[in-house]
Structure formats: C-alpha cells, structure tokens
Design an enzyme around this catalytic site. Structure first.
Site, PDB file in Angstrom:
ATOM      1  N   ASP A   1       0.829  -1.221   0.000  1.00  0.00           N
ATOM      2  CA  ASP A   1       0.000   0.000   0.000  1.00  0.00           C
ATOM      3  C   ASP A   1       0.857   1.262   0.000  1.00  0.00           C
ATOM      4  O   ASP A   1       0.435   2.301   0.502  1.00  0.00           O
ATOM      5  CB  ASP A   1      -0.926   0.000   1.226  1.00  0.00           C
ATOM      6  CG  ASP A   1      -0.138   0.016   2.519  1.00  0.00           C
ATOM      7  OD1 ASP A   1       1.109  -0.049   2.466  1.00  0.00           O
ATOM      8  OD2 ASP A   1      -0.757   0.111   3.593  1.00  0.00           O
TER       9      ASP A   1
ATOM     10  N   HIS B   1       9.026  -3.773  -3.249  1.00  0.00           N
ATOM     11  CA  HIS B   1       8.245  -4.013  -2.031  1.00  0.00           C
ATOM     12  C   HIS B   1       9.129  -4.578  -0.918  1.00  0.00           C
ATOM     13  O   HIS B   1      10.009  -5.399  -1.176  1.00  0.00           O
ATOM     14  CB  HIS B   1       7.122  -5.010  -2.362  1.00  0.00           C
ATOM     15  CG  HIS B   1       6.245  -5.344  -1.204  1.00  0.00           C
ATOM     16  ND1 HIS B   1       5.223  -4.521  -0.790  1.00  0.00           N
ATOM     17  CD2 HIS B   1       6.246  -6.404  -0.364  1.00  0.00           C
ATOM     18  CE1 HIS B   1       4.632  -5.075   0.268  1.00  0.00           C
ATOM     19  NE2 HIS B   1       5.239  -6.219   0.539  1.00  0.00           N
TER      20      HIS B   1
ATOM     21  N   HIS C   1      -0.807  10.163 -11.690  1.00  0.00           N
ATOM     22  CA  HIS C   1      -1.299   8.795 -11.438  1.00  0.00           C
ATOM     23  C   HIS C   1      -0.215   7.991 -10.720  1.00  0.00           C
ATOM     24  O   HIS C   1       0.920   7.961 -11.172  1.00  0.00           O
ATOM     25  CB  HIS C   1      -1.643   8.090 -12.757  1.00  0.00           C
ATOM     26  CG  HIS C   1      -2.722   8.769 -13.534  1.00  0.00           C
ATOM     27  ND1 HIS C   1      -3.006   8.458 -14.839  1.00  0.00           N
ATOM     28  CD2 HIS C   1      -3.587   9.746 -13.179  1.00  0.00           C
ATOM     29  CE1 HIS C   1      -4.005   9.218 -15.274  1.00  0.00           C
ATOM     30  NE2 HIS C   1      -4.362  10.008 -14.280  1.00  0.00           N
TER      31      HIS C   1
END
Length: 208
Positions: free
Chosen positions: A13, A120, A201
């Site tokens: 996230d 990540h 974006h």
C-alpha cells in the site's frame, strides 16, 4: 538454533517499508503514519545534515512528501529508523542477494531484517515451525562480537537466494507496469516515474 526463517508478507500500500519496520521492531504492521512522522521530525530537526543534496528535494518539501501515505521509503528512511530504534536494519535485495546494513558502525547490539523485491519490502522472522502463528515470531537478533548475528545471517542469505531462483523479484529496469487509472503500459521504474509526474497517477499494476 531451532526454527525456520520466514518471509512475513506486508500489505502493498506504498507504506510497506514503514509497516515492515514496524513489524520487525514492534510486531505491529500498521505503524506507517507514526514512523513517517518520526522521519519528518528527524529531518526537520537537522536541516544541515538533511540538505537538498542528500534528500533530492528541499528539507521542508521532503518532510511534507514523506508524510504522504502514497510515497515510498528507501535508504534514507531506513537509516533514520535504525537510529530511532537503536538497532541495525539489514535489508536483503532478492535480485542481487546483496545485504544493505543500516545503523552500521554505531555499535548497536541488535538487528532486525527485511527483504526487498525491487518494489516491495517484507519482514523476515524466525518461527519455531512452518505455519506457526506470528505471535511466536522472533524478529530481533543479537549482534555478536564479530558483528554478525550468527547462523541466522546465513539463513537470511539462503532465503534471498531461494527467492532469487524463483524470480520472486521485480527487475525495476525492465518490468512492465500498467497504469491503473488510464491503462497505459510503461516499462521500468524510470517510465513509471515519468508517467506519474506527468499525470499524477500513482496506481500501477505489474503485468507480463
């Protein structure tokens, strides 16, 4: 040494670095807002040390930027968090199997470990057996006289090598992403950043 080293998955996230650190330090996967604030306060308190040359942006601009939950952390943030907790943080990079050690040279006597796939961060933990509940996880390891954490270090490197063999990483130079908003495809981190800057974006999904 009993047990097995496991990769504890942290939610994707944009705050995975902070939540992975929160997990290995405090067994808490939702510390991102608090740890972002720690970093902003640290940077704001020493504008000479944290100059534009180090941060890539002005001190105040950076502080506002890192508090935005959409923004990702990296090396600067890990070194600040190592000092905040008074523990080394080892980050294993799956693609290269390199270990970057933050807090090195400070004589901290404990270390926590993360694993990084190019985009990540997840947490590394010792668990008594495969499938054991997370409350049994050991995430803090004693640094020994030789500045290693003993056999756990070899386990972490082997886990990184195993993930590399399985290609469980994102090659940020060549991976393909699709913008989740306008569905345009981009190749590599550079194009993704350029698209994000041009359009605002930031919602990308990997596709092959």
């Amino acid at each position: 040494m009993e047990g097995t080293l496991v990769r504890r998955v942290i939610q994707s996230d944009n705050s995975c670095l902070f939540n992975a650190v929160g997990y290995v330090m405090d067994h808490n996967k939702s510390k991102a807002p608090e740890l972002r604030q720690v970093i902003a306060d640290t940077v704001a308190s020493d504008p000479e040390k944290y100059s534009e040359a180090i941060l890539g942006k002005g001190n105040q601009e950076y502080c506002a930027w890192i508090l935005n939950p959409e923004k990702w952390g990296g090396a600067i943030e890990l070194s600040i968090l190592a000092d905040y907790y008074g523990r080394e943080i080892a980050a294993y990079d799956i693609q290269t199997t390199r270990c970057d050690l933050y807090g090195q040279g400070k004589n901290y006597n404990e270390r926590a470990m993360l694993i990084y796939d190019g985009l990540h961060y997840d947490a590394l933990a010792m668990t008594p057996f495969e499938g054991a509940p997370e409350e049994f996880d050991q995430t803090i390891f004693t640094v020994q006289k030789d500045r290693t954490i003993g056999p756990v270090e070899a386990l972490a490197l082997n886990l990184a090598k195993d993930q590399q063999r399985k290609r469980s990483f994102t090659d940020t130079g060549n991976f393909t992403l699709r913008c989740g908003i306008c569905q345009i495809g981009v190749v590599g981190q550079k194009e993704a950043v350029e698209h994000a800057q041009a359009t605002g974006h930031v919602n990308f999904q990997e596709y092959r």
